[in-house]
Every structure is written in C-alpha cells, then in structure tokens.
Design an enzyme around this catalytic site. Structure first.
Site, mmCIF file in Angstrom:
data_model
loop_
_atom_site.group_PDB
_atom_site.id
_atom_site.type_symbol
_atom_site.label_atom_id
_atom_site.label_comp_id
_atom_site.label_asym_id
_atom_site.label_seq_id
_atom_site.Cartn_x
_atom_site.Cartn_y
_atom_site.Cartn_z
ATOM 1 C CB THR A 1 6.352 3.758 12.805
ATOM 2 O OG1 THR A 1 6.724 3.897 11.525
ATOM 3 C CG2 THR A 1 7.469 4.662 14.038
ATOM 4 C CB ALA B 1 8.802 3.415 7.546
ATOM 5 C CB VAL C 1 8.251 -0.884 2.411
ATOM 6 C CG1 VAL C 1 7.411 0.359 1.819
ATOM 7 C CG2 VAL C 1 9.325 -0.521 2.095
ATOM 8 C CE LYS C 2 3.311 -1.688 10.572
ATOM 9 N NZ LYS C 2 2.811 -0.563 11.833
ATOM 10 C CB VAL C 3 2.553 -2.012 1.857
ATOM 11 C CG1 VAL C 3 1.303 -2.477 0.957
ATOM 12 C CG2 VAL C 3 3.763 -2.083 1.250
#
Ligand code: E4P
Length: 218
Positions: free
Chosen positions: A27, A60, A86-88
């Site tokens: 997402t 996310a 965790v999308k960074v």
C-alpha cells in the site's frame, strides 16, 4: 517469484487471495487515500483488515520524513501485526531509519527507488525489500526494466539479501519481463495479474472443446 497486489482495496485483495497465488500486499498513502480511509485509528484498522485477508507481508508506509518520526511511526506499525513490513522512502533520513529498523529486527521496504545507486544504499542499510518503480520510469521515457537488471547484477555481485520488489507495474508484460530478469517479487494491480491468464488460443481452444463435448450428452 512472489506476487503482491498493489492496492488498499479490500474487495480486490480478497479477489486476488481467492486465486490462491497471492503472497502479499503493498500500500502507499495515495492508495489508502483512494479508498477514503482517514484518521489514524481507521488507517491502522485497515492494515489489520488486510492482514486478516492475506497470509504474507503487508507493506505499510510511514509519512514522517525525519528520522525520529519515521522510527516512531515504523515501530507502531510493526507492533500492529507480524505481517507488517514498514515502508520507508528513499531519502537520507530514510536510510538511517532502515538501518535502525534492521538493527531492531524490524522488516522494511525501501520505496520510491529510481536508480541503482539508491538500491545499493538500501541494501547496505539492510532493507528487506527494495521497490524500484518501473512504470514511473517508463512514464518519463526511461527504462524501468533496465533498472531491475542493474539491481539484480549488483545484488548478486555482493550477495545482498534485500529482495527486489518490482513496483509500479502497469501491465502483464512488466511482470513477465521482471520474472525473466530475476526480480524476487512483483507488485501490481489486479488487472496486471489477471492479464497473465489471457490468450486467444486458450479461449478458442476451450470453445471448441466445449462444443465437441456436447456430443457426450452428459
Ligand atoms: C509500490 O509499492 C507502490 O505502491 C506502487 O507500485 C506505485 O505504483 P504507481 O506508479 O502505479 O503509483
């Protein structure tokens, strides 16, 4: 090759999951906004709803751009569910955050990657996934697939374990070409996945088989 669906739409995630070939979901803030999800509690609940549908990883994205903010958001997201990655974003503070998360055993997806140099940095920082956006490169007359090939070569040269997650997939041929180049994962819309099913010879062949089967009087 792992198949992720790139959407926050629960109906489409369910449809892809029902195919039995779905390995995860990605997402981003734009996809969440498209579904009209607002407010922290609703956003966190939406991630949980996605995790209930699929068994694999669910990316996310943090929205902070400073190190402390990314760490705060990322830690909260990772505690939400074991499937959350965790999308960074690929920025200087993001690289610091990815290294911090790596040291803490928190899995990350380094997003908005458009060059081999960025992908090299993401791997060195310990990203679980790197997301080269091939469709957006093609959109500006650059070569998205060439980037996948370059990253594959570099990661194989040094044995980096960061998985290449081909993102911004626009159509089925992107998926096939990424598979040929050795991308570990692809993430795309449901239409790109369902496009893999299609061949006119399958349709005409089936039509003929069904026509001939009428004589069976079953
Ligand atoms: C990746 O994780 C992104 O969500 C996505 O693939 C971006 O794709 P787009 O270029 O179609 O927005």
């Amino acid at each position: 090759m792992k198949f992720f669906i790139d959407t926050a739409n629960l109906a489409q995630i369910k449809e892809a999951q029902a195919l039995g070939i779905l390995d995860g979901v990605t997402t981003n803030p734009s996809l969440m906004a498209k579904e009209g999800i607002t407010g922290k509690e609703n956003i966190l609940q939406h991630y949980l709803d996605i995790c209930k549908i699929v068994e694999g990883d669910v990316s996310a994205e943090v929205v902070a751009t400073d190190f402390e903010g990314m760490v705060r958001e990322g830690e909260e997201l990772s505690k939400l569910h074991a499937q959350i990655v965790v999308k960074v974003p690929m920025i200087k503070e993001g690289i610091k955050a990815i290294k911090y998360f790596f040291d803490k055993g928190i899995r990350t997806n380094c997003t908005l990657v458009f060059s081999a140099g960025q992908a090299l940095l993401a791997a060195k920082a310990g990203a679980t996934y790197v997301s080269p956006f091939i469709g957006r490169l093609d959109d500006i007359s650059a070569d998205g697939l060439n980037l996948i090939a370059d990253i594959r070569l570099i990661y194989d040269n040094y044995g980096y374990e960061t998985q290449i997650l081909a993102a911004s997939i626009r159509h089925s041929m992107h998926i096939i070409n990424c598979a040929k180049l050795g991308a570990d994962v692809m993430t795309g819309p449901l239409s790109s996945i369902e496009g893999l099913l299609k061949h006119p010879l399958t349709d005409s062949g089936l039509e003929k088989f069904l026509e001939d089967a009428k004589s069976f009087n079953l």
